[in-house]
Structure formats: structure tokens, C-alpha cells
Design a protein around this motif. Sequence first.
Motif, mmCIF file in Angstrom:
data_model
loop_
_atom_site.group_PDB
_atom_site.id
_atom_site.type_symbol
_atom_site.label_atom_id
_atom_site.label_comp_id
_atom_site.label_asym_id
_atom_site.label_seq_id
_atom_site.Cartn_x
_atom_site.Cartn_y
_atom_site.Cartn_z
ATOM 1 N N LEU A 176 13.117 -1.842 -0.509
ATOM 2 C CA LEU A 176 11.827 -1.253 -0.025
ATOM 3 C C LEU A 176 10.925 -2.183 -0.807
ATOM 4 N N ARG A 177 9.998 -2.433 0.108
ATOM 5 C CA ARG A 177 8.726 -3.339 -0.151
ATOM 6 C C ARG A 177 7.808 -3.359 1.008
ATOM 7 N N PRO A 178 6.694 -3.459 0.763
ATOM 8 C CA PRO A 178 5.577 -3.534 1.835
ATOM 9 C C PRO A 178 5.575 -4.718 2.507
ATOM 10 N N ALA A 179 5.617 -4.650 3.824
ATOM 11 C CA ALA A 179 5.602 -6.003 4.600
ATOM 12 C C ALA A 179 4.290 -6.815 4.489
ATOM 13 N N ASP A 180 4.388 -8.259 4.536
ATOM 14 C CA ASP A 180 3.122 -9.020 4.241
ATOM 15 C C ASP A 180 1.892 -8.344 4.821
ATOM 16 N N ASP A 181 2.019 -7.795 6.273
ATOM 17 C CA ASP A 181 0.944 -7.441 6.995
ATOM 18 C C ASP A 181 0.961 -5.930 7.264
ATOM 19 N N ALA A 182 1.558 -5.184 6.141
ATOM 20 C CA ALA A 182 1.254 -3.738 5.946
ATOM 21 C C ALA A 182 -0.153 -3.312 5.280
ATOM 22 N N HIS A 183 -0.519 -2.334 5.739
ATOM 23 C CA HIS A 183 -1.846 -1.629 5.172
ATOM 24 C C HIS A 183 -1.096 -0.582 4.083
ATOM 25 N N LEU A 184 -1.826 -0.933 3.121
ATOM 26 C CA LEU A 184 -1.254 0.128 1.645
ATOM 27 C C LEU A 184 -2.097 1.209 1.895
ATOM 28 N N LEU A 185 -1.396 2.478 1.897
ATOM 29 C CA LEU A 185 -2.085 3.838 1.769
ATOM 30 C C LEU A 185 -1.560 4.543 0.333
ATOM 31 N N ASP A 186 -2.382 4.625 -0.579
ATOM 32 C CA ASP A 186 -1.928 5.076 -1.622
ATOM 33 C C ASP A 186 -2.572 6.811 -1.796
ATOM 34 N N THR A 187 -1.626 7.713 -1.533
ATOM 35 C CA THR A 187 -1.974 9.100 -1.302
ATOM 36 C C THR A 187 -2.032 9.837 -2.612
ATOM 37 N N SER A 188 -2.099 9.195 -3.836
ATOM 38 C CA SER A 188 -1.942 9.913 -5.077
ATOM 39 C C SER A 188 -3.050 10.791 -5.226
ATOM 40 N N GLU A 189 -4.364 10.396 -4.571
ATOM 41 C CA GLU A 189 -5.465 11.411 -4.858
ATOM 42 C C GLU A 189 -6.082 11.780 -3.726
ATOM 43 N N MET A 190 -5.081 12.112 -2.432
ATOM 44 C CA MET A 190 -5.660 12.313 -1.172
ATOM 45 C C MET A 190 -4.671 13.561 -0.807
ATOM 46 N N SER A 191 -5.673 14.431 0.046
ATOM 47 C CA SER A 191 -4.904 15.514 0.462
ATOM 48 C C SER A 191 -4.091 14.968 1.889
ATOM 49 N N ILE A 192 -3.260 15.858 2.348
ATOM 50 C CA ILE A 192 -2.549 15.452 3.826
ATOM 51 C C ILE A 192 -3.679 15.089 4.789
ATOM 52 N N GLU A 193 -4.641 15.873 4.928
ATOM 53 C CA GLU A 193 -5.667 15.545 5.919
ATOM 54 C C GLU A 193 -6.565 14.359 5.735
ATOM 55 N N ALA A 194 -6.843 14.134 4.449
ATOM 56 C CA ALA A 194 -7.634 12.710 4.041
ATOM 57 C C ALA A 194 -6.384 11.545 4.365
ATOM 58 N N ALA A 195 -5.172 11.679 4.116
ATOM 59 C CA ALA A 195 -4.206 10.657 4.509
ATOM 60 C C ALA A 195 -4.279 10.340 5.811
ATOM 61 N N PHE A 196 -4.223 11.661 6.439
ATOM 62 C CA PHE A 196 -3.962 11.459 8.166
ATOM 63 C C PHE A 196 -5.235 10.765 8.642
ATOM 64 N N SER A 197 -6.395 11.152 8.253
ATOM 65 C CA SER A 197 -7.517 10.311 8.774
ATOM 66 C C SER A 197 -7.638 8.992 8.345
ATOM 67 N N ALA A 198 -7.280 8.797 6.942
ATOM 68 C CA ALA A 198 -7.070 7.186 6.707
ATOM 69 C C ALA A 198 -6.284 6.451 7.578
ATOM 70 N N ALA A 199 -5.069 6.862 7.817
ATOM 71 C CA ALA A 199 -4.101 6.366 8.633
ATOM 72 C C ALA A 199 -4.554 6.109 10.022
ATOM 73 N N LYS A 200 -5.265 7.215 10.574
ATOM 74 C CA LYS A 200 -5.833 7.245 11.919
ATOM 75 C C LYS A 200 -6.701 6.066 11.890
ATOM 76 N N SER A 201 -7.732 5.797 11.110
ATOM 77 C CA SER A 201 -8.577 4.890 11.384
ATOM 78 C C SER A 201 -7.883 3.457 11.279
ATOM 79 N N ILE A 202 -6.857 3.258 10.684
ATOM 80 C CA ILE A 202 -6.301 2.071 10.457
ATOM 81 C C ILE A 202 -5.496 1.875 11.970
ATOM 82 N N ILE A 203 -4.932 2.724 12.354
ATOM 83 C CA ILE A 203 -4.109 2.623 13.548
ATOM 84 C C ILE A 203 -5.129 2.455 14.752
ATOM 85 N N ASP A 204 -6.217 3.063 14.945
ATOM 86 C CA ASP A 204 -7.188 3.064 15.801
ATOM 87 C C ASP A 204 -7.547 1.607 15.878
#
Length: 207
Positions: A176-204
Motif C-alpha cells: 500500500l502506497r500512493p501512486a506518484d500521480d495520486a491526489h492525497l485526501l486526508d479526511t482526519s478533520e473532514m466529514s463524509i460530505e466534505a470528503a465527497f465534495s473535495a473528491a468531486k472537485s479533483i475528479i471533475d
Amino acid sequence: MKTIAIDGPAAAGKGTLSRRIAEDYGFHHLDTGLTYRATAKALIDRGLPLDDEAVAAGVARNLDLGGLDRTVLSAHDIGEAASKIAVMPSVRRALVEAQRGFAAREPGTVLDGRDIGTVVCPDAAVKLYVTASPEVRATRRLDEIVAGGGVADFETILDDIRRRDERDMGRADSPLRPADDAHLLDTSEMSIEAAFSAAKSIIDAAL
Ligand code: C5P
């Protein structure tokens, strides 16, 4: 066909996030942890050994991706057994082949696991690496168990998460390790809603 690869350690929230993303984009979703869990469960159910690579690989090659169900496969001892057979290269080869077949489905797919961005789908359109601190992951896992009417102890869960991280990050084949071109998303301080919208911006931005 477009593939979204989501990797990260146990209990980081990948599952919930991946399901939400797949639903939002109308893509098929595969939780690849279930393929390791189902292989381990099939061995246990048939009374077969968990330490015989040829036997485990034979079961892995015959796995039906259509019948995977997390409620049946969620038990703690199945997760432990899964992470043991996941160190075996020929088990991984068999399951990765099935996962790649799934990834090719139209109109697109979301695969979550440990090695999607690095090994299974190195050409994925977007790669996310979702993490949270071990303490936050243990707290979330404990809350889940308590919400389901169960009883558990924080320190035991935390030890378990740390042991699983060590095994997943320390193995020789596909650690297990991040791919060199992966976007890191640390959800320690995030609600599931916040994590979803952060992920969506990256994907869009990437699709
Ligand atoms: O994600 P989940 O806890 O269901 O996965 C069970 C085990 O399967 C993990 O601890 C890991 O060892 C293994 N696994 C893997 N590669 C994946 C998905 C899961 O090695 N892509």
C-alpha cells in the motif's frame, strides 16, 4: 471507459466515498477488498488452509465477482485472513486479472483498494489516496460497531488497524502506497460530505 482509482488504508472511509462517487457519475463500483475477503471466506468455509498459496490461488481464480456482499464478508476474522492471503503473489495475480476485467466496463468504473493506482489500473483517469490518522480511523470503526449494537474497545481496534497497516504497507508484492500521480485526501478533520465534495472537485478537474 474511465476509471477512478481510490486507495488507502483500512477504515479510512474509502468505501463510503467510492460508493457515493460511483453513484454520482453513474459508474460501476468494485470494492476490491471484497475479492480478498471472499477468497479467504471460501477457504475457511471449505476447511482449506490459509497458508497454502497454490490452494488459495485456485480459489481466487474461480471467484465470481457477481456474488460479493460486504455484510457477509465484514467479520473481523475474515478481514484478518484476507490480509494474510493478500501477501501471496499468485492470489494477487488471479484477483488483479478479475479486477482489470471489471475496470473495463462501460461507461466507467470506480475501484477501491490498496493497489489500484499503482498496479491494477496504473492508467486510471484519476487516482485518489484517502487517509486519516490511525486514531481517527479507530474512532470511526468504534462508532460504526456501537451504532450497530455491538461492543468494542478503542485500544483493541487501534492495535488492529496498526497491525493491518503494517502488513499492507510492508508486504513485498504491491504494498500500500500512493501512486506518484495520486491526489492525497486526508479526511482526519473532514466529514463524509466534505470528503465527497473535495473528491468531486479533483475528479471533475481531471475527467
Ligand atoms: O479493504 P478491506 O479491509 O476489505 O480489505 C481486506 C484486506 O484485503 C486488506 O487488509 C488488504 O490486505 C487486502 N487488500 C489488498 N489489495 C486490495 C484490497 C484489499 O491487498 N486492492
